[in-house]
Design a protein around this motif. Structure first.
Motif, short mmCIF file in Angstrom:
data_model
loop_
_atom_site.label_atom_id
_atom_site.label_comp_id
_atom_site.label_asym_id
_atom_site.label_seq_id
_atom_site.Cartn_x
_atom_site.Cartn_y
_atom_site.Cartn_z
N VAL A 97 0.83 -1.21 0.00
CA VAL A 97 0.00 0.00 0.00
C VAL A 97 0.87 1.25 0.00
CG1 VAL A 97 -1.72 1.32 1.30
CG2 VAL A 97 -1.97 -1.15 1.07
N ASP A 98 1.90 1.27 0.83
CA ASP A 98 2.79 2.44 0.88
C ASP A 98 3.52 2.61 -0.45
OD1 ASP A 98 2.15 2.94 3.55
OD2 ASP A 98 3.76 1.66 4.28
N CYS A 99 3.97 1.52 -1.02
CA CYS A 99 4.69 1.55 -2.28
C CYS A 99 3.80 2.08 -3.41
CB CYS A 99 5.20 0.14 -2.59
SG CYS A 99 6.29 0.02 -3.99
N LEU A 100 2.58 1.58 -3.47
CA LEU A 100 1.63 2.02 -4.50
C LEU A 100 1.29 3.50 -4.30
CD1 LEU A 100 -0.20 1.62 -6.89
CD2 LEU A 100 -1.93 0.69 -5.32
N SER A 101 1.09 3.90 -3.08
CA SER A 101 0.79 5.30 -2.80
C SER A 101 1.93 6.20 -3.28
CB SER A 101 0.57 5.48 -1.30
OG SER A 101 0.36 6.83 -0.99
N TYR A 102 3.15 5.81 -3.01
CA TYR A 102 4.31 6.57 -3.47
C TYR A 102 4.33 6.65 -4.99
CZ TYR A 102 9.14 7.97 -4.17
OH TYR A 102 10.27 8.63 -4.57
N ALA A 103 4.11 5.52 -5.64
CA ALA A 103 4.15 5.47 -7.11
C ALA A 103 3.05 6.32 -7.73
CB ALA A 103 4.05 4.03 -7.59
N LEU A 104 1.89 6.36 -7.12
CA LEU A 104 0.79 7.17 -7.66
C LEU A 104 1.10 8.67 -7.56
CD1 LEU A 104 -2.29 5.18 -6.37
CD2 LEU A 104 -1.55 5.44 -8.75
N GLN A 120 -4.24 4.10 -15.24
CA GLN A 120 -5.68 3.80 -15.14
C GLN A 120 -6.21 4.12 -13.76
OE1 GLN A 120 -5.80 -0.32 -16.31
NE2 GLN A 120 -5.85 0.17 -18.49
N LEU A 121 -5.44 3.83 -12.72
CA LEU A 121 -5.87 4.15 -11.36
C LEU A 121 -5.99 5.65 -11.15
CD1 LEU A 121 -3.75 1.63 -9.26
CD2 LEU A 121 -6.24 1.65 -9.52
N ARG A 122 -5.05 6.41 -11.69
CA ARG A 122 -5.12 7.87 -11.55
C ARG A 122 -6.36 8.44 -12.22
NH1 ARG A 122 0.22 7.51 -13.13
NH2 ARG A 122 1.60 7.47 -11.34
N ARG A 123 -6.72 7.89 -13.35
CA ARG A 123 -7.92 8.37 -14.06
C ARG A 123 -9.20 8.08 -13.29
NH1 ARG A 123 -6.36 6.54 -20.09
NH2 ARG A 123 -4.91 5.38 -18.90
N ARG A 124 -9.20 7.00 -12.52
CA ARG A 124 -10.40 6.60 -11.78
C ARG A 124 -10.50 7.26 -10.42
NH1 ARG A 124 -10.04 0.35 -13.22
NH2 ARG A 124 -8.44 0.49 -11.65
N ARG A 125 -9.39 7.84 -9.94
CA ARG A 125 -9.42 8.48 -8.62
C ARG A 125 -10.32 9.69 -8.64
NH1 ARG A 125 -3.24 8.96 -6.88
NH2 ARG A 125 -3.97 11.03 -6.45
N PRO A 126 -11.14 9.86 -7.61
CA PRO A 126 -12.01 11.04 -7.57
C PRO A 126 -11.19 12.31 -7.40
CG PRO A 126 -12.17 9.81 -5.51
CD PRO A 126 -11.29 9.01 -6.45
N ARG A 127 -11.61 13.34 -8.07
CA ARG A 127 -10.96 14.65 -7.97
C ARG A 127 -11.48 15.36 -6.73
NH1 ARG A 127 -7.15 14.35 -11.68
NH2 ARG A 127 -7.85 13.89 -13.75
N VAL A 128 -10.58 15.95 -5.97
CA VAL A 128 -10.97 16.71 -4.79
C VAL A 128 -11.05 18.18 -5.19
CG1 VAL A 128 -10.28 17.38 -2.47
CG2 VAL A 128 -9.83 15.07 -3.27
N THR A 129 -12.18 18.78 -4.89
CA THR A 129 -12.36 20.19 -5.20
C THR A 129 -12.56 20.96 -3.91
OG1 THR A 129 -14.74 19.90 -5.49
CG2 THR A 129 -13.36 19.74 -7.47
N THR A 130 -12.17 22.21 -3.93
CA THR A 130 -12.37 23.06 -2.75
C THR A 130 -13.41 24.12 -3.08
OG1 THR A 130 -10.57 24.49 -3.42
CG2 THR A 130 -10.02 22.69 -1.93
#
Length: 75
Positions: A37-44, A63-73
């Motif tokens: 999990v830590d390794c994947l988080s770093y790579a992302l 592909q994972l980056r494209r599926r991650r929800p965008r955080v808006t403020t």
């Protein structure tokens, strides 16, 4: 101790032609690692990284980056 510590580095990185030595073995080692999990988080967070990180390839992480929800403020 993670098996990746004892594996040859070439297992996790493609050759000059983009071919992995044994991609499924590399991913299998990652799946059994306590730091996946830590390794994947770093790579992302570092899209320039090549190779298998956290059990994923560059293509998998794109592909994972494209599926991650965008955080808006704001509203």
């Amino acid at each position: 101790v993670s098996q990746s510590r004892y594996a040859v580095p070439e297992l996790f990185f493609p050759d000059d032609n983009g071919v992995y030595m044994d991609l499924e073995r590399a991913k299998g080692i990652c799946r059994s690692c306590p730091l996946t999990v830590d390794c994947l988080s770093y790579a992302l967070k570092h899209p320039e990284l090549e190779g298998v990180w956290g059990g994923t390839t560059v293509k998998d992480r794109k592909q994972l980056r494209r599926r991650r929800p965008r955080v808006t403020t704001g509203s």
